[in-house]
Design an enzyme around this catalytic site. Structure first.
Site, PDB file in Angstrom:
ATOM      1  CD  GLU A  55      32.132  -2.809  -0.931  1.00  0.00           C
ATOM      2  OE1 GLU A  55      32.985  -3.786  -0.445  1.00  0.00           O
ATOM      3  OE2 GLU A  55      32.079  -2.168  -2.044  1.00  0.00           O
ATOM      4  CE  LYS A  86      38.976 -17.296  -4.183  1.00  0.00           C
ATOM      5  NZ  LYS A  86      38.281 -16.345  -3.918  1.00  0.00           N
ATOM      6  NE  ARG A 139      35.304   0.345  -3.877  1.00  0.00           N
ATOM      7  CZ  ARG A 139      35.775  -0.683  -4.637  1.00  0.00           C
ATOM      8  NH1 ARG A 139      35.443  -1.835  -4.456  1.00  0.00           N
ATOM      9  NH2 ARG A 139      36.142  -0.288  -6.035  1.00  0.00           N
TER      10      ARG A 139
END
Length: 639
Positions: free
Chosen positions: A380, A296, A408
């Site tokens: 979540e 990354k 969510r």
């Protein structure tokens, strides 16, 4: 000054990117040209995001992969689905948006996420995590039903997104589908916050297993060269839990158990290796799972060293890597610091995040109280239920989450927290418009659904000091589900803070029949507009709500004494507090005029200032609303 001889100045050569007819010409390049192209793309990503802000680290890590996908497959006939969507910048550059790339995330420019209305190469909107496998399988199924067995649906998903439960629901159904589906795991060992839990450990255990792929391919190659029995034996090795694989890895991979052919791990920055494994995957015509290892932030040292900070970043200086604006001065940081301060004296306080440690300001808490800090990954739903369970044992759980992502977990709020009357505190971050991330990230809807959860309390502080007051009250005076919502960015308010509290503030000046109501950061815009209106001979009283739900009888009774009531709300028009307030006024017998100003539609990416102006909640816009009330009142008087 000596005049420059323009004839002697060489014209700049076009970059390789500018010379190509994209994406078609990608297939004509050799490996050396591909490497040159990838470097040009990285330079463009860094240069552009330094000016526009955006998701840098994830895009730098996916350059070779994206180029390889467009060389091996043919978009838009083959469908690329990006999860979370913010790693699609290279895809946009390669599909006709090179000249517009400087407008990334700018008003009327290109979006930072896939957007089908922008290009036929963007097949599905994606701004939230863990959806790509389900989406790609649905698309692959649709292609099959329409008779297309030639083309593929390709899902690109990060290891962070693989911590979300929806990814496994997608794999469970896709693995048995038999569709032309390829899932590419872009594994950089780093989501927004560092991956945690069993999945992260599992992926770590197989990242070093490149020998599996090399040996498997060598065996297949050798068998394919053997007359008669070679290809059939190779097919067995490809499609079953073979003895060769068992000997090399000692156990079946998780992905094969779901029904996928597993290929990997592969170096995600080796162009040739990526293309080879993609070509191999195309031969199966059944669900294939490819595991790539990437870095990354690849190619930009500050992003490689601090990928979390460069996940989503504001404008920054390329040379130093320093952001233009420090995140230390923000509602998120103040929330995290205050929670940490309170936790010093109260060992019951626990902090929970869904892979957003720094974004929600919980890095302070994590450093001071690692045993009471829980990063559950991009999950979540789990975070809410886990918080409820902590509360059932007498702990004080605080789940800090972006408003957009909290959506969510609605069922868990309703079922696991509210029914049992458990005391859970939510720090609802990024409430309101969020700017350049656009439609998928605005926090405009939490009020509408949170107010439907029985016995819920919602606070909307208008400044830092009020945020601190609300957090303390949420922890120690309220019961059940308590939500403290606050916006993205810093507190730049100028309103009078001499009478802060957690209920409401009524500001009354010279006699007027006009009352303006608001909450959160919009109250400061109202305050500024009211001062201007007063100077123009249009005085109005103000009502600042801090506890916005449930409404107190006192504020409704107070508002009913006015002739004109204007409610300004940075939350969705339907189901918002302004609608609830209007119903309460009607039940109280109010006969005056009641107006509501709140957004009704999705808002495209732009600056927050522009978005607030568009939804008519800027100080200038609010002044015009007050002006209109007075103009209409004068018109009624004349008739």
């Amino acid at each position: 000054m000596e005049k420059m001889d323009m004839k002697k100045v060489p014209l700049p050569e076009k970059s390789l990117l500018e010379q190509l007819d994209l994406p078609g010409d990608l297939k004509k390049l050799d490996m050396a040209q591909c490497q040159e192209l990838c470097q040009e793309i990285r330079n463009l990503l860094i240069e552009t995001v330094s000016k526009t802000g955006g998701h840098l680290a994830s895009n730098l890590g996916a350059v070779e992969l994206t180029v390889a996908m467009h060389r091996v497959f043919t978009s838009p006939e083959d469908k690329f689905v990006w999860d979370v969507g913010h790693q699609c910048y290279t895809h946009k550059i390669l599909t006709g948006r090179l000249n517009a790339f400087s407008t990334l995330r700018q008003e009327d420019g290109i979006s930072g996420f896939p957007k089908p209305s922008e290009s036929e190469h963007d097949v599905f909107i994606s701004g939230h995590s863990s959806t790509a496998i389900s989406v790609a399988n649905g698309i692959a199924e649709g292609m099959r039903l329409q008779g297309d067995r030639e083309h593929f649906a390709i899902a690109v998903i990060g290891d962070g997104a693989m911590t979300g439960g929806l990814a496994y629901e997608g794999m469970n159904n896709a693995g048995k589908s038999g569709n032309n589906l390829i899932v590419i795991l872009n594994d950089n060992d780093m989501s927004i916050s560092k991956n945690v839990g069993s999945l992260a450990r599992y992926l770590s255990s197989i990242r070093g297993s490149e020998g599996y792929v090399r040996t498997k391919k060598a065996v297949e190659r050798r068998l394919n060269q053997t007359a008669v029995i070679g290809p059939s034996v190779a097919k067995v090795i490809k499609n079953s839990k073979s003895v060769v694989r068992e000997a090399l890895l000692h156990s079946a991979t998780l992905f094969e158990d779901f029904g996928f052919v597993y290929l990997g791990p592969v170096d995600g920055h080796d162009q040739g290796a990526i293309e080879e494994v993609l070509l191999a995957a195309k031969q199966y015509h059944r669900p294939v799972f490819i595991h790539l290892n990437t870095v990354k932030g690849k190619g930009y040292p500050p992003a490689e060293q601090n990928p979390g900070e460069y996940h989503g970043i504001s404008k920054f200086d390329i040379e130093t890597g320093n952001p233009e604006v420090s995140g230390k001065d923000s509602y998120s940081s103040v929330f995290g610091q205050e929670l940490t301060h309170l936790a010093v004296r109260d060992s019951r306080i626990c902090a929970i995040t869904a892979a957003m440690e720094s974004g929600t300001g919980l890095h302070y808490f994590a450093k001071e109280f690692p045993k009471r800090y829980f990063d559950v990954g991009i999950a979540e739903q789990y975070a809410v239920t886990f918080s409820a369970a902590l509360a059932s044992t007498g702990q004080l759980p605080v789940f800090a989450v972006y408003s957009s992502f909290l959506q969510r977990a609605y069922d868990q709020l309703m079922h696991d927290v509210a029914i049992g009357g458990l005391h859970v505190v939510l720090g609802v971050d990024r409430a309101g418009v969020v700017g350049e991330d656009g439609e998928t990230h605005h926090g405009l809807y939490d009020v509408s659904y949170l107010a439907t959860v029985p016995n819920t309390t919602i606070y909307a502080p208008a400044c830092y000091d009020e945020l601190r007051l609300c957090l303390r009250r949420a922890l120690y005076r309220d019961k059940g589900l308590v939500c403290v919502r606050y916006p993205r960015g810093a507190d730049n308010s100028v309103f009078d803070k001499s009478a802060l509290n957690t209920e409401y503030t009524h500001v009354s000046g010279q006699r007027t029949d006009v009352l303006c109501i608001s909450y959160g950061r919009i109250y400061d815009n109202l305050y500024q507009a009211s001062r201007r209106a007063k100077e123009a001979g249009m005085p109005c009283d103000l009502l600042k709500l801090t506890r916005i739900f449930p409404l107190s009888d006192a504020v409704v009774e107070l508002a009913s004494t006015y002739q004109h009531v204007l409610f300004l709300e940075e939350a969705y028009y339907y189901g918002g507090i302004s609608q609830i307030f209007g119903d309460a006024l009607m039940q109280h017998g109010f006969h005056g005029s009641y107006r509501r100003v709140a957004p009704k539609e999705y808002l495209a990416h732009a600056s927050m200032a522009s978005q607030i102006e568009k939804i008519q909640l800027s100080a200038d816009a609010i002044f015009r609303h007050i002006q209109q009330i007075y103009q209409e009142e004068q018109g009624d008087g004349e008739t």
